[in-house]
Design a protein around this motif. Structure first.
Motif, short mmCIF file in Angstrom:
data_model
loop_
_atom_site.label_atom_id
_atom_site.label_comp_id
_atom_site.label_asym_id
_atom_site.label_seq_id
_atom_site.Cartn_x
_atom_site.Cartn_y
_atom_site.Cartn_z
N LEU A 1 -1.43 2.55 13.75
CA LEU A 1 -0.96 3.91 13.55
C LEU A 1 -0.93 4.74 14.83
CD1 LEU A 1 -2.89 4.65 10.23
CD2 LEU A 1 -0.51 3.88 10.49
N THR A 2 -1.50 4.20 15.91
CA THR A 2 -1.52 4.92 17.18
C THR A 2 -0.32 4.57 18.05
OG1 THR A 2 -2.80 3.24 18.37
CG2 THR A 2 -4.05 4.92 17.16
N ASP A 3 0.46 3.58 17.67
CA ASP A 3 1.60 3.10 18.47
C ASP A 3 2.62 4.22 18.66
OD1 ASP A 3 3.51 1.53 19.75
OD2 ASP A 3 4.26 0.69 17.87
N ALA A 4 2.80 4.67 19.88
CA ALA A 4 3.68 5.80 20.19
C ALA A 4 5.13 5.50 19.81
CB ALA A 4 3.57 6.17 21.66
N GLN B 1 7.29 7.56 17.07
CA GLN B 1 8.58 8.19 17.42
C GLN B 1 9.64 7.86 16.37
OE1 GLN B 1 9.12 9.67 20.69
NE2 GLN B 1 11.18 10.28 20.13
N ARG B 2 9.66 6.62 15.90
CA ARG B 2 10.69 6.13 14.97
C ARG B 2 10.53 6.63 13.54
NH1 ARG B 2 9.39 0.86 16.57
NH2 ARG B 2 8.71 0.52 14.44
N VAL B 3 9.30 6.75 13.09
CA VAL B 3 9.04 7.00 11.67
C VAL B 3 9.02 8.50 11.36
CG1 VAL B 3 6.51 7.03 11.82
CG2 VAL B 3 7.60 6.20 9.76
N SER B 4 9.58 8.85 10.21
CA SER B 4 9.58 10.26 9.78
C SER B 4 8.31 10.56 8.98
CB SER B 4 10.80 10.55 8.91
OG SER B 4 10.72 9.85 7.69
N ASP B 5 7.99 11.84 8.87
CA ASP B 5 6.86 12.26 8.04
C ASP B 5 7.08 11.84 6.59
OD1 ASP B 5 5.69 13.41 10.24
OD2 ASP B 5 6.05 15.48 9.63
N GLU B 6 8.33 11.93 6.15
CA GLU B 6 8.66 11.54 4.77
C GLU B 6 8.35 10.07 4.53
OE1 GLU B 6 12.44 11.66 1.67
OE2 GLU B 6 12.78 12.06 3.78
N ARG B 7 8.65 9.23 5.51
CA ARG B 7 8.38 7.80 5.35
C ARG B 7 6.88 7.53 5.31
NH1 ARG B 7 10.10 3.01 9.40
NH2 ARG B 7 8.85 1.42 8.42
N ARG C 1 -0.22 11.36 12.09
CA ARG C 1 0.52 11.88 13.26
C ARG C 1 -0.41 12.19 14.42
NH1 ARG C 1 5.49 10.26 13.47
NH2 ARG C 1 6.83 11.14 11.89
N ASP C 2 -1.59 12.68 14.12
CA ASP C 2 -2.55 13.04 15.17
C ASP C 2 -3.18 11.81 15.83
OD1 ASP C 2 -2.07 15.71 14.74
OD2 ASP C 2 -3.83 16.00 13.46
N LEU C 3 -2.99 10.63 15.26
CA LEU C 3 -3.55 9.41 15.85
C LEU C 3 -2.69 8.87 17.00
CD1 LEU C 3 -4.59 7.51 12.59
CD2 LEU C 3 -6.11 8.57 14.27
N LYS C 4 -1.53 9.44 17.20
CA LYS C 4 -0.60 8.98 18.23
C LYS C 4 -1.27 8.94 19.61
CE LYS C 4 3.83 10.34 20.24
NZ LYS C 4 4.91 11.33 20.14
N LYS C 5 -1.02 7.87 20.34
CA LYS C 5 -1.61 7.69 21.68
C LYS C 5 -1.13 8.76 22.63
CE LYS C 5 -1.86 2.68 21.47
NZ LYS C 5 -1.33 1.45 21.97
#
Length: 122
Positions: free
Chosen positions: A73-76, A80-86, A118-122
């Motif tokens: 889940l941290t993969d930037a 970038q690719r995935v939406s919040d809805e997904r 979303r906050d786990l993003k590198k």
């Protein structure tokens, strides 16, 4: 109608209106507190429902995460690719080996987890 009856009816009406007003305030503040509580506890919610596979840091380095090929889940790039809805739909309905939590978690909790991911993003 007697004056005392009119006075009593007026007082009862005013009391009812005040009770109705105070009830709406209590229920609105209760909903607000619930949302705040869900947001404040989203880390513990993640740890209970997600960390076993995705790891506490979201990198999916746990034994069960490696075994089930859980998403990092941290993969930037993925973030970038995935939406919040997904993300929301994956949490709610499940995806692949991941179970759905739509019947176990409230909409507020799923939204909170979406933001947490979303906050786990590198």
């Amino acid at each position: 109608m007697s004056k005392s009856f009119q006075y009593l009816a007026g007082a009862a009406f005013i009391s009812f209106c005040l009770w109705l007003y105070s009830s709406s305030i209590v229920s609105a503040s209760g909903a607000e507190n619930y949302a705040t509580q869900a947001n404040g506890d989203v880390g513990s919610l993640y740890n209970k429902k997600c960390a076993e596979c995705h790891g506490k840091d979201g990198r999916s380095k746990s034994f069960k995460g490696k075994l089930s090929h859980a998403r990092d889940l941290t993969d930037a790039e993925w973030q970038q690719r995935v939406s919040d809805e997904r993300i929301y739909n994956s949490i709610s309905n499940g995806k692949g080996k991941m179970p759905g939590f739509g019947k176990k978690l409230s909409e507020t909790e799923i939204n909170s987890l979406t933001n947490y991911v979303r906050d786990l993003k590198k």
